[in-house]
Design a protein around this motif. Sequence first.
Motif: not given
Length: 385
Positions: A18-44
């Motif tokens: 669980p911690i490794l999964v959480g760290l992977a999710a946190l890394a994708s949020i902090e060090f990639s543009d996944v969050m910025g990409w998600l924000i621009l997507q449709p509501t669904a």
Amino acid sequence: MTDAAAQRTGGLISLLLPILVGLAALASIEFSDVMGWLILQPTAIVISGLIMLSSVVLLLSRSVANQADRVAELIGQPYGTLVLTAAVMTIELALVASTMLTGESNPTLARDSMFSVVMIALTGVTGLCNVVAAVRRGALCDNGKVDTSLMVGPNLLGALTYFDLISTMCVLALVIPNFSRTTTEANFSTPVNVVLSVVALGVYAVFLTAQMGRYSNLYTERESLVIHDDGDQEADEQGLTLWKAATLLVVGLLVVCLIAESMGQLIETGITDLGLPSSLAGVLVAILILAPEALNAVQAASQGEVQRSINTLYGSVVATVSLTVPAVLVLGVITNTDVILGLEPFEMVLLALTLILSYPHARLTGIEGLMKLVIFLFWILLQVA
């Protein structure tokens, strides 16, 4: 020997996963543009991303709750739940301080954060714990009738101490500022704020001294009402040592809170897309941050350990009000930011009703829990409306 080593290795992997999964999710949020990409997507797609990240938080929270159980077992009560409370409070204060120091000026930030914690802990989670504990104990009774001597309940004197502290500090910090005659806003003058801060810290210090000292037995479980399951917990089977369990607990909590805080903008986008009020975003973030404590409390209640669930939830509320108020008042002076402590009128009414229903019962029937859940439901509806 080889089988035992393989079993230990498998157990360690299951604990770290669980911690490794959480760290992977946190890394994708902090060090990639996944969050910025998600924000621009449709509501669904935004909502789907929120559900996935929330699932990661809940997975981590489950792991944290298990480690908190292990720590509590190894060092005993009430010290076990204090570890979880201290870790959560440290991270919560760090998040509030970070927002005040780097974010936009928000004079009601501390008030809204404290009130969210109070309502989630005292109505939503405590209500669920009351119902779970009462139903679980009732299911063990014979002939379809409840034996009142077996009805689950807290260590009443300890629960009453929590109630006294919570009632006093919530009224002083969140209600009385609305009636201050020395300022134009819902806050006290500087001298009164200094007194409030000293009182809050002093009361909490006295409480902790009593809880860990001569009155520690008031915060322990009534063993006769604890429900012992046949199977041992996973951590017990793996013989997890105290320092390992504590390390996994703190790391898991840190990752949970960082992911929840990083999800703030995504939550706001989803809420805006759905046409819901922006105030609901803070509530959802608070729910995610409190998830480890909530799961730990529900696990305890399901085993008949009502006092341990109270130690977790009520202890978190006491710590939140007693420690957040001095911290934000000092930060307000440092950042030259106005701090509004007083609640809105409808929130004061909800707080008063919550405090009335939070008065401890010697035995739980589940009805008191349902009433707390009703208050929680209406609080959420008022946030939405």
